[in-house]
Design a protein around this motif. Structure first.
Motif, PDB file in Angstrom:
ATOM      1  N   ASP A  12       0.862  -1.178   0.000  1.00 16.27           N
ATOM      2  CA  ASP A  12       0.000   0.000   0.000  1.00 16.27           C
ATOM      3  C   ASP A  12       0.903   1.233   0.000  1.00 16.27           C
ATOM      4  OD1 ASP A  12      -1.699   2.132   0.540  1.00 16.27           O
ATOM      5  OD2 ASP A  12      -2.911   1.013   1.983  1.00 16.27           O
ATOM      6  N   THR A  13       1.068   1.829  -1.188  1.00 22.09           N
ATOM      7  CA  THR A  13       1.997   2.959  -1.306  1.00 22.09           C
ATOM      8  C   THR A  13       1.467   4.215  -0.621  1.00 22.09           C
ATOM      9  OG1 THR A  13       1.027   3.497  -3.459  1.00 22.09           O
ATOM     10  CG2 THR A  13       2.989   2.099  -3.445  1.00 22.09           C
ATOM     11  N   GLN A  14       0.156   4.364  -0.569  1.00 26.80           N
ATOM     12  CA  GLN A  14      -0.408   5.553   0.073  1.00 26.80           C
ATOM     13  C   GLN A  14      -0.165   5.534   1.579  1.00 26.80           C
ATOM     14  OE1 GLN A  14      -1.755   8.161  -1.613  1.00 26.80           O
ATOM     15  NE2 GLN A  14      -1.131   7.047  -3.461  1.00 26.80           N
ATOM     16  N   ALA A  15      -0.422   4.378   2.192  1.00 27.08           N
ATOM     17  CA  ALA A  15      -0.231   4.245   3.633  1.00 27.08           C
ATOM     18  C   ALA A  15       1.183   3.817   3.987  1.00 27.08           C
ATOM     19  CB  ALA A  15      -1.226   3.237   4.201  1.00 27.08           C
ATOM     20  N   ARG A  16       1.995   3.539   2.960  1.00 24.07           N
ATOM     21  CA  ARG A  16       3.369   3.072   3.146  1.00 24.07           C
ATOM     22  C   ARG A  16       3.412   1.798   3.986  1.00 24.07           C
ATOM     23  NH1 ARG A  16       7.398   6.613   1.900  1.00 24.07           N
ATOM     24  NH2 ARG A  16       8.799   5.598   3.397  1.00 24.07           N
ATOM     25  N   LYS A  17       2.497   0.870   3.705  1.00 25.96           N
ATOM     26  CA  LYS A  17       2.432  -0.383   4.445  1.00 25.96           C
ATOM     27  C   LYS A  17       2.702  -1.564   3.520  1.00 25.96           C
ATOM     28  CE  LYS A  17      -0.798   0.893   8.154  1.00 25.96           C
ATOM     29  NZ  LYS A  17      -2.107   0.572   8.788  1.00 25.96           N
ATOM     30  N   VAL A  18       3.395  -2.566   4.054  1.00 22.14           N
ATOM     31  CA  VAL A  18       3.675  -3.794   3.317  1.00 22.14           C
ATOM     32  C   VAL A  18       3.124  -4.972   4.109  1.00 22.14           C
ATOM     33  CG1 VAL A  18       5.464  -5.352   2.467  1.00 22.14           C
ATOM     34  CG2 VAL A  18       5.737  -2.879   2.214  1.00 22.14           C
ATOM     35  N   LYS A  19       2.340  -5.797   3.421  1.00 14.94           N
ATOM     36  CA  LYS A  19       1.819  -7.031   4.015  1.00 14.94           C
ATOM     37  C   LYS A  19       2.604  -8.187   3.407  1.00 14.94           C
ATOM     38  CE  LYS A  19      -2.420  -9.767   4.561  1.00 14.94           C
ATOM     39  NZ  LYS A  19      -3.884  -9.834   4.227  1.00 14.94           N
ATOM     40  N   ALA A  20       3.256  -8.974   4.270  1.00 14.50           N
ATOM     41  CA  ALA A  20       4.125 -10.035   3.766  1.00 14.50           C
ATOM     42  C   ALA A  20       4.014 -11.280   4.635  1.00 14.50           C
ATOM     43  CB  ALA A  20       5.580  -9.567   3.735  1.00 14.50           C
ATOM     44  N   VAL A  21       4.266 -12.419   4.025  1.00 15.52           N
ATOM     45  CA  VAL A  21       4.362 -13.680   4.756  1.00 15.52           C
ATOM     46  C   VAL A  21       5.801 -13.816   5.236  1.00 15.52           C
ATOM     47  CG1 VAL A  21       4.169 -16.186   4.645  1.00 15.52           C
ATOM     48  CG2 VAL A  21       2.527 -14.769   3.420  1.00 15.52           C
ATOM     49  N   TRP A  22       5.980 -13.802   6.515  1.00 14.92           N
ATOM     50  CA  TRP A  22       7.321 -13.902   7.092  1.00 14.92           C
ATOM     51  C   TRP A  22       7.788 -15.342   7.218  1.00 14.92           C
ATOM     52  CZ3 TRP A  22       8.158 -10.064  11.765  1.00 14.92           C
ATOM     53  CH2 TRP A  22       8.362  -8.758  11.261  1.00 14.92           C
ATOM     54  N   SER A  23       6.831 -16.271   7.398  1.00 12.57           N
ATOM     55  CA  SER A  23       7.223 -17.665   7.588  1.00 12.57           C
ATOM     56  C   SER A  23       6.063 -18.574   7.210  1.00 12.57           C
ATOM     57  CB  SER A  23       7.623 -17.911   9.050  1.00 12.57           C
ATOM     58  OG  SER A  23       8.034 -19.243   9.251  1.00 12.57           O
ATOM     59  N   ARG A  24       6.395 -19.815   6.904  1.00 16.68           N
ATOM     60  CA  ARG A  24       5.399 -20.853   6.636  1.00 16.68           C
ATOM     61  C   ARG A  24       5.478 -21.928   7.709  1.00 16.68           C
ATOM     62  NH1 ARG A  24       1.175 -19.617   3.300  1.00 16.68           N
ATOM     63  NH2 ARG A  24       1.892 -18.784   1.315  1.00 16.68           N
ATOM     64  N   MET A  25       4.354 -22.578   7.934  1.00 16.26           N
ATOM     65  CA  MET A  25       4.282 -23.660   8.907  1.00 16.26           C
ATOM     66  C   MET A  25       3.789 -24.938   8.225  1.00 16.26           C
ATOM     67  SD  MET A  25       2.603 -21.356  11.969  1.00 16.26           S
ATOM     68  CE  MET A  25       1.748 -20.307  10.778  1.00 16.26           C
ATOM     69  N   ASN A  26       4.003 -26.036   8.904  1.00 11.89           N
ATOM     70  CA  ASN A  26       3.521 -27.351   8.455  1.00 11.89           C
ATOM     71  C   ASN A  26       4.188 -27.869   7.193  1.00 11.89           C
ATOM     72  OD1 ASN A  26       1.890 -28.549  10.338  1.00 11.89           O
ATOM     73  ND2 ASN A  26      -0.017 -27.684   9.573  1.00 11.89           N
ATOM     74  N   ASN A  27       5.371 -27.371   6.860  1.00  5.37           N
ATOM     75  CA  ASN A  27       6.106 -27.924   5.733  1.00  5.37           C
ATOM     76  C   ASN A  27       7.565 -28.141   6.131  1.00  5.37           C
ATOM     77  OD1 ASN A  27       6.536 -24.966   5.638  1.00  5.37           O
ATOM     78  ND2 ASN A  27       7.794 -25.468   3.884  1.00  5.37           N
TER      79      ASN A  27
END
Length: 214
Positions: free
Chosen positions: A17-32
């Motif tokens: 989100d460039t307007q809010a300067r926010k990044v949503k990201a997957v930091w880690s995976r589970m069950n693999n």
């Protein structure tokens, strides 16, 4: 003293989100099973998020390349939670010179890998041979945007195409972007590393020279 460990993820930027300067990201995976023969189990992050996350002591950082120095801090997650098999972080990117470049690299698709820094609190073995470790609880310290996701020291034929695509993306970004000189220099270094890796992959191995019998 508990060991500080890392786990890497590739291609896990959910939203920028460039307007809010926010990044949503997957930091880690589970069950693999990961490359270290570990499985992080669902719930492994529950306690550390409650105690140290945004609604706790707020001690979990968003960094670059796991470097806990001021110039590599890009923010702190305002949301951190498990969803299905994913650990998801939503981070407002700081309005600093570093943060501005990082946000541009997210927008350009140049950052597509994240890694967590943590200590294992509780674990067990899945099998008697102790080949697969089950990580049941961790203490999470930080999640990092990993700029140098490809490792040019260990190239394989399977990643030739992805290396070439990344080189093209980096060259386009450097040519057309507005990064600071420091970040542009880092990108140039990665371009040269990737080109060297590609050359090592594509060049045929030299033929053995027969010894002179004379």
């Amino acid at each position: 003293m508990r060991q500080y460990e890392y786990k890497d993820m590739t291609g896990m930027v959910a939203d920028v989100d460039t307007q809010a300067r926010k990044v949503k990201a997957v930091w880690s995976r589970m069950n693999n099973v990961d490359l270290d023969s570990d499985i992080i189990l669902p719930g492994a992050f529950t306690k550390t998020i409650a105690e140290c996350g945004p609604r706790g002591k707020n001690q979990i950082w968003s960094l670059i390349d796991h470097k806990a120095v001021m110039g590599c801090v890009i923010g702190k997650p305002v949301e951190l939670y498990e969803e299905g098999d994913a650990l998801i972080a939503i981070t407002p990117i700081l309005d600093t010179e570093t943060g501005e470049d990082v946000l541009k690299m997210y927008m350009a698709g140049l950052i597509n890998q994240h890694s967590i820094g943590f200590s294992t609190i509780k674990s067990d073995w899945q099998d008697q041979e102790q080949t697969i470790r089950l990580i049941k609880e961790v203490k999470l310290y930080e999640g990092s945007a990993v700029l140098w996701g490809a490792n040019p020291m260990t190239p394989t034929l399977d990643i030739t195409k992805s290396y070439q695509q990344r080189v093209e993306a980096l060259e386009h970004a450097v040519t057309n972007g507005t990064f600071t000189d420091k970040t542009a220099s880092r990108l140039e270094i990665e371009i040269q590393q990737l080109k060297s890796a590609l050359a090592a992959i594509t060049q045929p191995a030299p033929h053995a020279v027969e010894p002179n019998s004379e």
